[in-house]
Write a protein that holds these residues in place. Structure first.
Motif, PDB file in Angstrom:
ATOM      1  N   SER A 104      -4.155   9.602  -4.207  1.00  0.00           N
ATOM      2  CA  SER A 104      -4.993   8.436  -3.945  1.00  0.00           C
ATOM      3  C   SER A 104      -4.148   7.326  -3.337  1.00  0.00           C
ATOM      4  CB  SER A 104      -5.660   7.946  -5.236  1.00  0.00           C
ATOM      5  OG  SER A 104      -4.674   7.610  -6.203  1.00  0.00           O
ATOM      6  N   GLU A 105      -4.792   6.411  -2.656  1.00  0.00           N
ATOM      7  CA  GLU A 105      -4.122   5.249  -2.096  1.00  0.00           C
ATOM      8  C   GLU A 105      -4.144   4.111  -3.114  1.00  0.00           C
ATOM      9  OE1 GLU A 105      -2.524   4.898   0.836  1.00  0.00           O
ATOM     10  OE2 GLU A 105      -2.819   7.061   1.139  1.00  0.00           O
ATOM     11  N   VAL A 106      -3.015   3.479  -3.279  1.00  0.00           N
ATOM     12  CA  VAL A 106      -2.879   2.403  -4.269  1.00  0.00           C
ATOM     13  C   VAL A 106      -2.546   1.096  -3.549  1.00  0.00           C
ATOM     14  CG1 VAL A 106      -1.581   1.574  -6.272  1.00  0.00           C
ATOM     15  CG2 VAL A 106      -2.106   4.011  -6.038  1.00  0.00           C
ATOM     16  N   GLU A 107      -3.143   0.002  -3.982  1.00  0.00           N
ATOM     17  CA  GLU A 107      -2.837  -1.325  -3.457  1.00  0.00           C
ATOM     18  C   GLU A 107      -2.304  -2.204  -4.580  1.00  0.00           C
ATOM     19  OE1 GLU A 107      -6.000  -3.178  -1.362  1.00  0.00           O
ATOM     20  OE2 GLU A 107      -6.014  -1.690   0.262  1.00  0.00           O
ATOM     21  N   LEU A 108      -1.192  -2.870  -4.323  1.00  0.00           N
ATOM     22  CA  LEU A 108      -0.601  -3.812  -5.269  1.00  0.00           C
ATOM     23  C   LEU A 108      -0.673  -5.197  -4.652  1.00  0.00           C
ATOM     24  CD1 LEU A 108       2.612  -1.792  -6.233  1.00  0.00           C
ATOM     25  CD2 LEU A 108       0.399  -1.781  -7.400  1.00  0.00           C
ATOM     26  N   PRO A 109      -1.547  -6.082  -5.136  1.00  0.00           N
ATOM     27  CA  PRO A 109      -1.699  -7.403  -4.522  1.00  0.00           C
ATOM     28  C   PRO A 109      -0.399  -8.206  -4.538  1.00  0.00           C
ATOM     29  CG  PRO A 109      -3.503  -6.936  -6.046  1.00  0.00           C
ATOM     30  CD  PRO A 109      -2.473  -5.861  -6.257  1.00  0.00           C
ATOM     31  N   ARG A 131       0.842  -1.197   0.000  1.00  0.00           N
ATOM     32  CA  ARG A 131       0.000   0.000   0.000  1.00  0.00           C
ATOM     33  C   ARG A 131       0.878   1.248   0.000  1.00  0.00           C
ATOM     34  NH1 ARG A 131      -2.352  -3.909   3.010  1.00  0.00           N
ATOM     35  NH2 ARG A 131      -4.525  -4.433   2.493  1.00  0.00           N
ATOM     36  N   TYR A 132       0.571   2.163  -0.886  1.00  0.00           N
ATOM     37  CA  TYR A 132       1.305   3.422  -0.923  1.00  0.00           C
ATOM     38  C   TYR A 132       0.451   4.492  -1.592  1.00  0.00           C
ATOM     39  CZ  TYR A 132       2.429   2.800  -5.924  1.00  0.00           C
ATOM     40  OH  TYR A 132       2.358   2.647  -7.286  1.00  0.00           O
ATOM     41  N   ALA A 133       0.879   5.733  -1.462  1.00  0.00           N
ATOM     42  CA  ALA A 133       0.130   6.845  -2.044  1.00  0.00           C
ATOM     43  C   ALA A 133       0.650   7.164  -3.438  1.00  0.00           C
ATOM     44  CB  ALA A 133       0.251   8.077  -1.147  1.00  0.00           C
ATOM     45  N   PHE A 134      -0.232   7.675  -4.273  1.00  0.00           N
ATOM     46  CA  PHE A 134       0.143   8.125  -5.618  1.00  0.00           C
ATOM     47  C   PHE A 134      -0.446   9.510  -5.832  1.00  0.00           C
ATOM     48  CE2 PHE A 134      -0.631   8.775 -10.118  1.00  0.00           C
ATOM     49  CZ  PHE A 134       0.598   8.437 -10.672  1.00  0.00           C
ATOM     50  N   SER A 135       0.416  10.502  -6.061  1.00  0.00           N
ATOM     51  CA  SER A 135      -0.030  11.886  -6.216  1.00  0.00           C
ATOM     52  C   SER A 135       0.033  12.310  -7.678  1.00  0.00           C
ATOM     53  CB  SER A 135       0.821  12.832  -5.360  1.00  0.00           C
ATOM     54  OG  SER A 135       0.456  14.179  -5.604  1.00  0.00           O
ATOM     55  N   SER A 147       8.423   5.690  -7.439  1.00  0.00           N
ATOM     56  CA  SER A 147       8.227   5.362  -6.027  1.00  0.00           C
ATOM     57  C   SER A 147       9.094   4.182  -5.624  1.00  0.00           C
ATOM     58  CB  SER A 147       6.757   5.033  -5.745  1.00  0.00           C
ATOM     59  OG  SER A 147       6.473   3.681  -6.089  1.00  0.00           O
ATOM     60  N   ARG A 148       9.171   3.939  -4.316  1.00  0.00           N
ATOM     61  CA  ARG A 148      10.036   2.900  -3.765  1.00  0.00           C
ATOM     62  C   ARG A 148       9.575   1.491  -4.112  1.00  0.00           C
ATOM     63  NH1 ARG A 148       6.643   4.442   0.500  1.00  0.00           N
ATOM     64  NH2 ARG A 148       5.788   2.729   1.759  1.00  0.00           N
ATOM     65  N   LEU A 149       8.333   1.338  -4.585  1.00  0.00           N
ATOM     66  CA  LEU A 149       7.816   0.009  -4.916  1.00  0.00           C
ATOM     67  C   LEU A 149       7.940  -0.321  -6.397  1.00  0.00           C
ATOM     68  CD1 LEU A 149       4.657  -0.104  -2.634  1.00  0.00           C
ATOM     69  CD2 LEU A 149       6.804  -1.332  -2.316  1.00  0.00           C
ATOM     70  N   ASP A 150       8.589   0.551  -7.167  1.00  0.00           N
ATOM     71  CA  ASP A 150       8.718   0.320  -8.609  1.00  0.00           C
ATOM     72  C   ASP A 150       9.453  -0.972  -8.932  1.00  0.00           C
ATOM     73  OD1 ASP A 150       7.445   2.682  -8.963  1.00  0.00           O
ATOM     74  OD2 ASP A 150       9.114   3.756  -9.858  1.00  0.00           O
TER      75      ASP A 150
END
Length: 319
Positions: free
Chosen positions: A114-119, A93-97, A145-148
């Motif tokens: 918005s809040e983003v969820e990556l299963p 879970r992380y934010a995307f602006s 972002s750090r989850l890329d």
């Protein structure tokens, strides 16, 4: 030292495709099957892992632990490691602006956050996993972002690494650090922004070493590739499409005091690094002049974002 024999290791990685190219066929551009583009990002991602792993076949059988409760540079960071305890994690879970993205490129406050969820599957959430003796820092690109590169982090964990991914000032996961003037303003503030990135990267390395990491490798994509190529010291480095326009002195990107083995990856269809004002010729000549000893890989049909987590890229289209 971390093993860095890419030529043989890259193609020893398991790839979910019926065909695996030889080094000669790839480098010289011989004919390739029609599924080449579809499988190329898997080959590149495997190459990143191979470049940092001592033994390609070695896999850690423990589960992957994850935490986003760590602070590096005053912002949340993601840590992956191995262990058996923790709560099952259903999604990152992380934010995307979108607003920061528009302000940073166009100079106009369009969109919102918005809040983003990556299963995800098979990960355990913990407060702070133990750090392994071998670790990697992943550095994301400008307005990313750090989850890329979370998928690369997971694969490295399965081979016995702890992986730390800090959030940079220019990340789209928060609305701080916006430079006035849109893209032009960002270019004018480039040097200050790069020094700040280096500070955050150095803090991440120090954080890992303070918790038992003896060897630390660096992987950076785009602006992150520039960052890991600038940091002083001896590290195993993987630069993924980390180049700047010709107006920027390339010696300020590949700094002389940034020592250690390096792998440089840039796809032939990279819309950032191989299109005007840059070109593949410029990229290759820069590498040959400033890092002739580096391993290089220029896969056909690969774009600037093919190596990123496909789930992240999909959120850009839908958010």
């Amino acid at each position: 030292h971390l093993s860095f024999v890419l030529a043989m290791q890259l193609y020893a990685q398991p790839v979910e495709a019926p065909w695996r190219p030889s080094r000669v066929a790839t480098r010289r551009g011989r004919s390739k099957p029609s599924d080449w583009r579809r499988t190329q990002w898997r080959l590149c991602s495997s190459g990143v892992v191979a470049a940092l792993a001592r033994k390609v076949s070695t896999r850690v059988m423990q589960r992957i632990q994850y935490s986003d409760g760590i602070s590096i540079g005053g912002r949340p960071a993601s840590l992956w490691s191995v262990g058996e305890d923790g709560k099952e994690l259903s999604a990152y879970r992380y934010a995307f602006s979108a607003r920061k993205l528009a302000l940073s490129i166009l100079g106009w406050p369009l969109g919102s956050s918005s809040e983003v969820e990556l299963p995800v599957e098979g990960l355990l959430q913990v407060e702070e996993p133990a750090v392994m003796s071998r670790a990697v820092v992943l550095v994301h690109g400008l307005l990313c972002s750090r989850l890329d590169m979370a998928h690369i982090a997971e694969d490295l964990c399965r081979r016995g690494f702890s992986v730390l991914a800090p959030e940079m000032d220019d990340s789209v996961s928060h609305e701080e650090g916006i430079v006035p003037g849109g893209f032009v303003g960002s270019l004018l503030a480039r040097e200050d922004a790069e020094e700040r990135r280096l500070q955050v990267l150095q803090e991440a390395i120090s954080w890992l070493r303070a918790r038992g990491a003896n060897e630390v490798g660096l992987v950076g994509h785009s602006r992150g590739g520039v960052t890991i190529s600038q940091l002083e010291g001896c590290f195993c480095r993987v630069n993924i499409a980390g180049f700047q326009p010709p107006q920027v002195d390339p010696e300020d990107i590949f700094r002389a005091n940034a020592l250690g083995p390096m792998l440089i990856i840039c796809g032939s269809e990279d819309e950032v690094c191989t299109r005007p004002p840059l070109s593949m010729k410029y990229v290759q000549e820069t590498v040959q002049r400033l890092r002739p000893e580096a391993e290089s890989f220029y896969p056909s049909g690969v774009t600037h974002f093919n190596l990123l987590n496909p789930k992240v890229v999909e959120t850009w289209r839908t958010t």
